[in-house]
Design an enzyme around this catalytic site. Structure first.
Site, short mmCIF file in Angstrom:
data_model
loop_
_atom_site.label_atom_id
_atom_site.label_comp_id
_atom_site.label_asym_id
_atom_site.label_seq_id
_atom_site.Cartn_x
_atom_site.Cartn_y
_atom_site.Cartn_z
N ARG A 48 0.84 -1.21 0.00
CA ARG A 48 0.00 0.00 0.00
C ARG A 48 0.87 1.26 0.00
NH1 ARG A 48 -3.80 -0.64 4.92
NH2 ARG A 48 -1.69 -1.00 5.66
N ARG A 49 2.00 1.19 0.75
CA ARG A 49 2.87 2.37 0.91
C ARG A 49 4.22 2.11 0.23
NH1 ARG A 49 3.06 2.27 7.13
NH2 ARG A 49 2.97 0.07 6.61
N GLU A 131 -2.16 -23.26 4.69
CA GLU A 131 -1.70 -23.79 5.99
C GLU A 131 -1.53 -22.67 7.01
OE1 GLU A 131 -0.85 -27.33 6.86
OE2 GLU A 131 -1.37 -26.12 8.58
N VAL A 134 -4.31 -21.09 9.75
CA VAL A 134 -4.71 -21.65 11.05
C VAL A 134 -3.49 -21.96 11.90
CG1 VAL A 134 -6.05 -23.42 12.25
CG2 VAL A 134 -6.72 -22.71 9.95
N ILE A 138 2.07 -24.11 12.94
CA ILE A 138 1.71 -25.50 13.25
C ILE A 138 1.05 -26.17 12.05
CG2 ILE A 138 0.47 -27.02 14.84
CD1 ILE A 138 0.30 -24.68 16.78
N ASP A 203 -11.18 -14.00 14.92
CA ASP A 203 -10.05 -14.71 14.31
C ASP A 203 -10.09 -16.20 14.66
OD1 ASP A 203 -7.17 -14.47 13.08
OD2 ASP A 203 -6.94 -15.61 14.93
N LYS A 207 -10.83 -19.56 12.23
CA LYS A 207 -9.98 -20.76 12.20
C LYS A 207 -10.80 -22.01 12.55
CE LYS A 207 -5.91 -18.05 13.40
NZ LYS A 207 -5.19 -17.41 14.50
P1 NDP Z 1 0.21 -6.59 7.99
O1 NDP Z 1 -0.83 -5.57 8.28
O2 NDP Z 1 1.47 -6.56 8.78
O3 NDP Z 1 0.61 -6.53 6.44
C1 NDP Z 1 -0.33 -6.33 5.43
C2 NDP Z 1 0.40 -6.01 4.14
O4 NDP Z 1 -0.54 -5.86 3.10
C3 NDP Z 1 1.22 -4.73 4.20
O5 NDP Z 1 2.46 -4.90 3.55
C4 NDP Z 1 0.35 -3.74 3.43
O6 NDP Z 1 1.11 -2.74 2.76
C5 NDP Z 1 -0.27 -4.63 2.40
N1 NDP Z 1 -1.54 -4.11 1.89
C6 NDP Z 1 -2.62 -3.71 2.58
N2 NDP Z 1 -3.59 -3.33 1.73
C7 NDP Z 1 -3.10 -3.50 0.48
C8 NDP Z 1 -3.61 -3.29 -0.82
N3 NDP Z 1 -4.84 -2.80 -1.01
N4 NDP Z 1 -2.82 -3.57 -1.89
C9 NDP Z 1 -1.57 -4.04 -1.70
N5 NDP Z 1 -1.02 -4.28 -0.50
C10 NDP Z 1 -1.79 -4.00 0.58
O7 NDP Z 1 -0.51 -8.01 8.14
P2 NDP Z 1 0.14 -9.40 8.54
O8 NDP Z 1 1.35 -9.62 7.74
O9 NDP Z 1 0.20 -9.53 10.01
O10 NDP Z 1 -1.01 -10.40 8.06
C11 NDP Z 1 -1.18 -10.73 6.71
C12 NDP Z 1 -2.15 -11.90 6.61
O11 NDP Z 1 -1.61 -13.01 7.30
C13 NDP Z 1 -3.53 -11.66 7.22
O12 NDP Z 1 -4.48 -12.37 6.49
C14 NDP Z 1 -3.40 -12.28 8.61
O13 NDP Z 1 -4.63 -12.68 9.14
C15 NDP Z 1 -2.54 -13.47 8.27
N6 NDP Z 1 -1.80 -14.02 9.40
C16 NDP Z 1 -1.04 -13.22 10.18
C17 NDP Z 1 -0.32 -13.74 11.24
C18 NDP Z 1 0.50 -12.90 12.15
O14 NDP Z 1 0.99 -13.44 13.15
N7 NDP Z 1 0.69 -11.62 11.86
C19 NDP Z 1 -0.36 -15.20 11.52
C20 NDP Z 1 -1.17 -15.97 10.60
C21 NDP Z 1 -1.86 -15.39 9.58
P3 NDP Z 1 2.01 -1.68 3.57
O15 NDP Z 1 3.21 -2.46 4.06
O16 NDP Z 1 2.39 -0.69 2.54
O17 NDP Z 1 1.15 -1.16 4.67
N1 HSE Z 2 -3.80 -12.62 15.12
C1 HSE Z 2 -3.57 -14.01 14.99
C2 HSE Z 2 -3.27 -14.59 16.37
C3 HSE Z 2 -2.41 -14.28 14.08
O1 HSE Z 2 -3.03 -13.84 17.29
O2 HSE Z 2 -3.34 -15.81 16.49
C4 HSE Z 2 -2.21 -15.73 13.78
O3 HSE Z 2 -3.24 -16.24 13.02
#
Ligand code: NDP
Ligand code: HSE
Length: 451
Positions: A48-49, A131, A134, A138, A203, A207
């Site tokens: 996004r940024r 994978e 959830v 794991i 969340d 899952k």
């Molecule tokens: P973040 O918020 O850290 O990252 C999201 C990313 O998506 C950022 O890089 C953001 O860009 C980008 N983004 C947002 N909107 C857009 C758009 N419209 N077009 C292009 N890029 C976009 O999220 P996470 O990495 O924590 O999570 C990502 C996914 O993984 C989610 O579905 C979450 O549920 C899942 N997940 C997360 C876990 C965790 O522990 N964090 C564990 C398991 C699953 P920018 O960097 O520029 O803001």
């Molecule tokens: N927000 C989620 C958690 C990330 O705390 O478990 C992993 O799915």
């Protein structure tokens, strides 16, 4: 034989998870190529940024036009780690339509729309792997989809949200406040972009829907999952659990009914005995028990959130999907042939811990016990704590024991623990209790699991 032409990967999102996926793809490039049988090349990274500094990523790969990236036509695999419903859903659909397979960590989207997404993947002869959606690192989706595909799973029970486990653990072990613990979990990258999804149980419910669907070969959506978050859990609940030799955890529980004709899926805080293995799951760790007819009880444990553990699951899927592409094959799709209905929460049978504020006078205990009996809910134990404001005086009376203080005029806290009963009967009991003049309030209701 190693293919020299690389498989091209588009990374959508480069936040907590995406940045770790990119890092591992770069640092482990040779091993990944050897395991897959072809090199994998990061062909573009949508964010996004665009001006944000992203260590280790060639700035020339960064784009804000995720749609153009997935529609390029030469992308073999799209990794979606943006999160949320849109634009993630449209981008995944476009990826299939333009010939790519998809790896996603997006449980919110999968719990809402996995049937349509699986259908699109099948229509275009591509894979949809998730994978990481959830329990972080794991392995759960693959064991359920593949390793246990020949067995009959009857129950899935566990801790599937790292943020809430981190908060409850801190509240329990260090006495930290709720907000302080949530801030720490957010800073560590565990929480969702909107942490309401974690603390209100959305969340974990997403899952649970994914796990129940795969485990029981049926369709379970987020709306089918009974959901209660942890915002109502008080320090008093945690103290009361401790007195019972229990701790409080946010659990996801998916069960096949005893007659095999329906399933239930629920997420709520529950007391579990300290002797139960789930009680010792600390910080952002997750743990899940799977009970299967032939296998018996299996336990899966590990880091449930965070960039690097989640990236591990994403990379495992990437390898599997790339291998499939090279073999011109696809992995398992949706399996929902049983079409078992999801029963309402009222049908769930479990135990309950109910904390009531009552008038401290003769006959109150009998009145309360009568309400439970009328609703068919059998009481296991009763503990009464007389409250004598200002004096710190607390007198405990166990059921069947003689009171040591003559009740009169004050208030007391009555804690009732029941035997197993249907949730509908417990709701009826609570409704009837609220109508008693002598019941001044229902302080908390918590289910007791894991016994
Ligand atoms: P973040 O918020 O850290 O990252 C999201 C990313 O998506 C950022 O890089 C953001 O860009 C980008 N983004 C947002 N909107 C857009 C758009 N419209 N077009 C292009 N890029 C976009 O999220 P996470 O990495 O924590 O999570 C990502 C996914 O993984 C989610 O579905 C979450 O549920 C899942 N997940 C997360 C876990 C965790 O522990 N964090 C564990 C398991 C699953 P920018 O960097 O520029 O803001
Ligand atoms: N927000 C989620 C958690 C990330 O705390 O478990 C992993 O799915």
């Amino acid at each position: 034989m190693m293919r020299t032409r690389p498989l091209k990967v588009a990374l959508l999102g480069c936040g907590v998870v995406g940045s770790e996926v990119a890092r591992i793809m770069t640092t482990h490039a040779d091993d990944l190529a050897a395991r897959i049988g072809a090199p994998v090349e990061l062909a573009g990274v949508a964010v996004r940024r665009p001006s944000k500094v992203r260590e280790g990523i060639d700035p020339a790969l960064i784009t804000t036009d995720a749609t153009a990236l997935v529609k390029r036509g030469d992308i073999d695999v799209v990794i979606e780690v943006i999160g949320g419903i849109e634009p993630a859903r449209g981008l995944i659909a476009a990826a299939f339509e333009h010939g790519a397979s998809v790896v996603s960590a997006n449980k919110a989207l999968l719990a809402k729309d996995s049937t349509a997404l699986h259908a699109l993947a099948a229509e275009h002869g591509r894979d949809l792997y998730y994978e990481a959606a959830v329990a972080g690192a794991i392995p759960l989706v693959r064991p359920l989809r593949e390793s246990l595909a020949g067995d009959k799973v009857n129950r899935v029970l566990g801790i599937v949200n790292g943020t809430t486990n981190f908060i409850l653990d801190k509240m329990d072990s260090t006495g930290a406040g709720y907000s302080e613990a949530l801030d720490e979990a957010t800073a560590l990258g565990y929480a969702e972009a909107d942490p309401t999804a974690d603390v209100e149980g959305f969340d974990a419910a997403a899952k649970a829907a994914i796990l129940a669907g795969i485990a029981f070969h049926t369709r379970v959506r987020l709306d089918d999952v009974h959901r209660e978050g942890l915002t109502e859990v008080t320090a008093a609940d945690i103290a009361s659990a401790k007195r019972m030799g229990c701790t409080v955890k946010l659990l996801a529980i998916c069960e096949r009914a005893a007659d095999g004709k329906s399933v239930t899926a629920r997420v709520h805080p529950a007391m579990i005995p300290l002797s139960h293995p789930l009680a010792s799951v600390r910080e952002a760790y997750n743990a899940v028990f799977i009970e299967a007819e032939a296998a018996g009880q299996l336990m899966f444990y590990g880091p449930g959130a965070g960039g690097s553990p989640t990236a591990s699951a994403v990379l495992g899927d990437l390898v599997a999907v790339c291998r499939n592409r090279l073999n011109e094959a696809t992995g398992p799709g949706e399996s929902a042939y049983t079409m078992l209905p999801v029963s309402p929460m009222g049908d769930v049978v479990t135990r309950y811990h109910i904390s009531l504020d009552v008038a401290d006078k003769p006959g109150v205990l009998a009145q309360v016990a009568t309400v439970f009996a009328e609703q068919g809910v059998s009481i296991d134990t009763v503990r009464q704590q007389a409250r004598n404001p200002g004096s710190g005086d607390e007198v405990t009376t166990e059921q069947g024991g003689a009171g040591r203080r003559a009740g009169g005029g004050g208030e007391a806290s009555l804690v009732v623990v029941t035997h197993r009963a249907p949730d509908a009967a417990l709701s009826g009991t609570v409704e009837a209790l609220r109508k008693l003049d002598t019941v001044l309030g229902v302080a908390s209701i918590m289910r007791v699991e894991g016994e």
